[in-house]
Write an enzyme that holds these catalytic residues in place. Structure first.
Site, PDB file in Angstrom:
ATOM      1  N   CYS A 126       0.808  -1.225   0.000  1.00  0.00           N
ATOM      2  CA  CYS A 126       0.000   0.000   0.000  1.00  0.00           C
ATOM      3  C   CYS A 126       0.839   1.272   0.000  1.00  0.00           C
ATOM      4  O   CYS A 126       0.314   2.359  -0.236  1.00  0.00           O
ATOM      5  CB  CYS A 126      -0.927   0.014   1.207  1.00  0.00           C
ATOM      6  N   HIS A 161      -3.305   7.246   3.512  1.00  0.00           N
ATOM      7  CA  HIS A 161      -3.744   5.963   2.958  1.00  0.00           C
ATOM      8  C   HIS A 161      -5.108   5.609   3.542  1.00  0.00           C
ATOM      9  O   HIS A 161      -5.322   5.664   4.758  1.00  0.00           O
ATOM     10  CB  HIS A 161      -2.706   4.882   3.297  1.00  0.00           C
ATOM     11  N   ASN A 173     -10.244  -0.008   1.085  1.00  0.00           N
ATOM     12  CA  ASN A 173      -8.784   0.095   0.977  1.00  0.00           C
ATOM     13  C   ASN A 173      -8.356  -0.421  -0.401  1.00  0.00           C
ATOM     14  O   ASN A 173      -8.484  -1.605  -0.688  1.00  0.00           O
ATOM     15  CB  ASN A 173      -8.162  -0.746   2.105  1.00  0.00           C
TER      16      ASN A 173
HETATM   17  N1  ACO Z   1     -18.067  -8.917  10.950  1.00  0.00           N
HETATM   18  C1  ACO Z   1     -18.429  -9.237  12.192  1.00  0.00           C
HETATM   19  N2  ACO Z   1     -17.553  -9.597  13.134  1.00  0.00           N
HETATM   20  C2  ACO Z   1     -16.255  -9.628  12.783  1.00  0.00           C
HETATM   21  C3  ACO Z   1     -15.816  -9.295  11.483  1.00  0.00           C
HETATM   22  C4  ACO Z   1     -16.789  -8.937  10.555  1.00  0.00           C
HETATM   23  N3  ACO Z   1     -16.475  -8.588   9.285  1.00  0.00           N
HETATM   24  N4  ACO Z   1     -14.467  -9.414  11.446  1.00  0.00           N
HETATM   25  C5  ACO Z   1     -14.074  -9.805  12.670  1.00  0.00           C
HETATM   26  N5  ACO Z   1     -15.151  -9.936  13.476  1.00  0.00           N
HETATM   27  C6  ACO Z   1     -15.200 -10.331  14.890  1.00  0.00           C
HETATM   28  C7  ACO Z   1     -14.000 -11.124  15.316  1.00  0.00           C
HETATM   29  O1  ACO Z   1     -14.173 -12.480  15.004  1.00  0.00           O
HETATM   30  C8  ACO Z   1     -13.986 -10.869  16.788  1.00  0.00           C
HETATM   31  O2  ACO Z   1     -14.956 -11.697  17.387  1.00  0.00           O
HETATM   32  P1  ACO Z   1     -14.684 -12.371  18.827  1.00  0.00           P
HETATM   33  O3  ACO Z   1     -14.540 -11.209  19.770  1.00  0.00           O
HETATM   34  O4  ACO Z   1     -15.892 -13.197  19.043  1.00  0.00           O
HETATM   35  O5  ACO Z   1     -13.424 -13.145  18.667  1.00  0.00           O
HETATM   36  C9  ACO Z   1     -14.487  -9.436  16.918  1.00  0.00           C
HETATM   37  O6  ACO Z   1     -15.146  -9.146  15.696  1.00  0.00           O
HETATM   38  C10 ACO Z   1     -13.400  -8.417  17.146  1.00  0.00           C
HETATM   39  O7  ACO Z   1     -12.336  -8.681  16.241  1.00  0.00           O
HETATM   40  P2  ACO Z   1     -11.063  -7.790  16.223  1.00  0.00           P
HETATM   41  O8  ACO Z   1     -10.088  -8.369  15.258  1.00  0.00           O
HETATM   42  O9  ACO Z   1     -10.599  -7.537  17.621  1.00  0.00           O
HETATM   43  O10 ACO Z   1     -11.658  -6.431  15.642  1.00  0.00           O
HETATM   44  P3  ACO Z   1     -10.938  -5.071  15.447  1.00  0.00           P
HETATM   45  O11 ACO Z   1     -11.636  -4.020  16.220  1.00  0.00           O
HETATM   46  O12 ACO Z   1      -9.449  -5.180  15.626  1.00  0.00           O
HETATM   47  O13 ACO Z   1     -11.225  -4.757  13.925  1.00  0.00           O
HETATM   48  C11 ACO Z   1     -10.093  -4.810  11.833  1.00  0.00           C
HETATM   49  C12 ACO Z   1     -10.721  -5.637  12.944  1.00  0.00           C
HETATM   50  C13 ACO Z   1     -11.181  -3.957  11.200  1.00  0.00           C
HETATM   51  C14 ACO Z   1      -9.520  -5.756  10.798  1.00  0.00           C
HETATM   52  C15 ACO Z   1      -8.991  -3.896  12.436  1.00  0.00           C
HETATM   53  O14 ACO Z   1      -8.105  -4.667  13.219  1.00  0.00           O
HETATM   54  C16 ACO Z   1      -8.202  -3.194  11.366  1.00  0.00           C
HETATM   55  O15 ACO Z   1      -8.723  -2.361  10.625  1.00  0.00           O
HETATM   56  N6  ACO Z   1      -6.897  -3.467  11.270  1.00  0.00           N
HETATM   57  C17 ACO Z   1      -6.071  -2.864  10.231  1.00  0.00           C
HETATM   58  C18 ACO Z   1      -6.288  -3.630   8.961  1.00  0.00           C
HETATM   59  C19 ACO Z   1      -5.713  -2.913   7.772  1.00  0.00           C
HETATM   60  O16 ACO Z   1      -5.784  -1.720   7.668  1.00  0.00           O
HETATM   61  N7  ACO Z   1      -5.149  -3.728   6.877  1.00  0.00           N
HETATM   62  C20 ACO Z   1      -4.569  -3.285   5.685  1.00  0.00           C
HETATM   63  C21 ACO Z   1      -3.469  -2.326   5.971  1.00  0.00           C
HETATM   64  S1  ACO Z   1      -2.079  -2.535   5.029  1.00  0.00           S
HETATM   65  C22 ACO Z   1      -2.620  -2.368   3.554  1.00  0.00           C
HETATM   66  O17 ACO Z   1      -3.330  -1.426   3.300  1.00  0.00           O
HETATM   67  C23 ACO Z   1      -2.276  -3.422   2.582  1.00  0.00           C
END
Ligand code: ACO
Length: 318
Positions: free
Chosen positions: A108, A243, A273
């Protein structure tokens, strides 16, 4: 260097959160609250090179240059249908250019790395116009059964034409090897000689929370460093073009620099993204909506798999 033209292209298919609810255990409410994304564009009938060439043509038209006046093409891309040749070669043929091309894969952060390369080439080589095309189809990298990653991404292409100038006030690139935070492996052809165990591939593997923390901490560090390098304060930046990964990441960075929300344009609610295409496509949206004024200072900052990060301060003079 100086940006003299912008362009972008996106797939025709809009995939809303409601559409994802039909085959994933997720909800519009969860996705919007955790990411800020309402919908994304996903390639269906198009090919990525069509989007890339369209974005390139729009950037050249906006810059007032023809493909014959392009001296070099830098293509930022993670995945496309060709393993070889590089996507830049395909784009070169489609737009009718004859210059050399190079592909880079800095995830990215690709656009910031490409700007740095363009600056160096313009300063040291006999070149006047460089075309940067960032074309990405992360949707084809995802495991569409993994609700924690496939909801985040969309496909797009963004492009700029740069020429000689002194608009780049400071730039910083960094790479900290942390493959396990975010990666995708591909299966290579078997040979009679391979003896190691090979794993099955199943799309992108991402530790969302690790990526989130790395993204915020590295962006904050990069922004601090480029401001110092340019001898500027956060107040002197007119727009933070970040980004587009997650609205909560953008908000965390915004709190660090303590600036008004109006300085943080975003479109990830509509496009998700789009990897390295995110910043040039957002720049194009702003440019075409007349939201960039001559003399304004822009701070660009990105992060991605690697872990690669980069930021720069750019005066807008188009
Ligand atoms: N729908 C519903 N529930 C979900 C989903 C979904 N799509 N995805 C995960 N969950 C659940 C999980 O299973 C978890 O459940 P549990 O508590 O029963 O285990 C709960 O939601 C919380 O999960 P977390 O992973 O703690 O959620 P978080 O608040 O961290 O959000 C996310 C997840 C959105 C992926 C966040 O961590 C994030 O945005 N991280 C950065 C990702 C990113 O930007 N990646 C690309 C960057 S690099 C690039 O651009 C190539």
């Amino acid at each position: 260097m100086r940006i003299i033209g912008t362009g972008s292209a996106r797939p025709s298919l809009t995939v809303t959160n409601a559409m994802l609810e039909k085959f994933l255990d997720t909800s519009d409410e969860w996705i919007v609250t955790r990411t800020g994304i309402h919908e994304r564009r996903v390639i269906s009938s198009e090919r990525l090179e069509d989007l890339a060439a369209a974005a390139a043509m729009r950037a050249m038209e906006n810059a007032g240059v023809t493909s014959g006046q392009i001296d070099f093409i830098i293509c930022s891309n993670v995945v496309n249908e060709y393993v070889t040749p590089g996507l830049g070669c395909v784009i070169q043929g489609m737009i009718g250019a004859t210059c050399p091309t190079i592909d880079i894969n800095c995830a990215c952060t690709g656009f910031i790395y490409a700007l740095d390369m363009a600056e160096a080439y313009l300063a040291t080589k006999d070149m006047n116009n460089i075309l940067i095309v960032c074309a990405e189809e992360p949707a084809r990298m995802m495991n569409w059964k993994d609700r924690s990653s496939c909801i985040l991404f969309g496909d797009a292409a963004g492009a700029v034409v740069v020429t000689k100038g002194d608009d780049l006030k400071a730039i910083r690139l960094s790479t900290h090897c942390k493959v396990e935070a975010l990666y995708q492996k591909r299966r290579l052809q078997p040979t009679p000689f391979v003896t190691k165990e090979e794993t099955d591939t199943d799309g992108v593997v991402m530790n969302g929370q690790d990526v989130f923390k790395l993204a915020v901490s590295s962006s904050i560090r990069d922004i601090d460093k480029v401001l110092t390098k340019a001898g500027m304060t956060a107040d002197e930046i007119d727009l933070y073009v970040l980004h587009q990964a997650n609205v909560r990441i953008i908000e965390s960075i915004r709190h660090f620099v303590n600036q008004d929300r109006s300085k943080f344009p975003f479109n990830l609610d509509k496009y998700g993204n789009t990897s390295s295409a995110s910043i040039p496509a957002l720049l194009d949206d702003l440019n075409r909506a007349n939201k960039l004024k001559t003399g304004e200072m822009l701070l660009l900052s990105a992060f991605g798999a690697g872990f690669t990060t980069g930021a720069c301060i750019l005066r807008w003079s188009k």
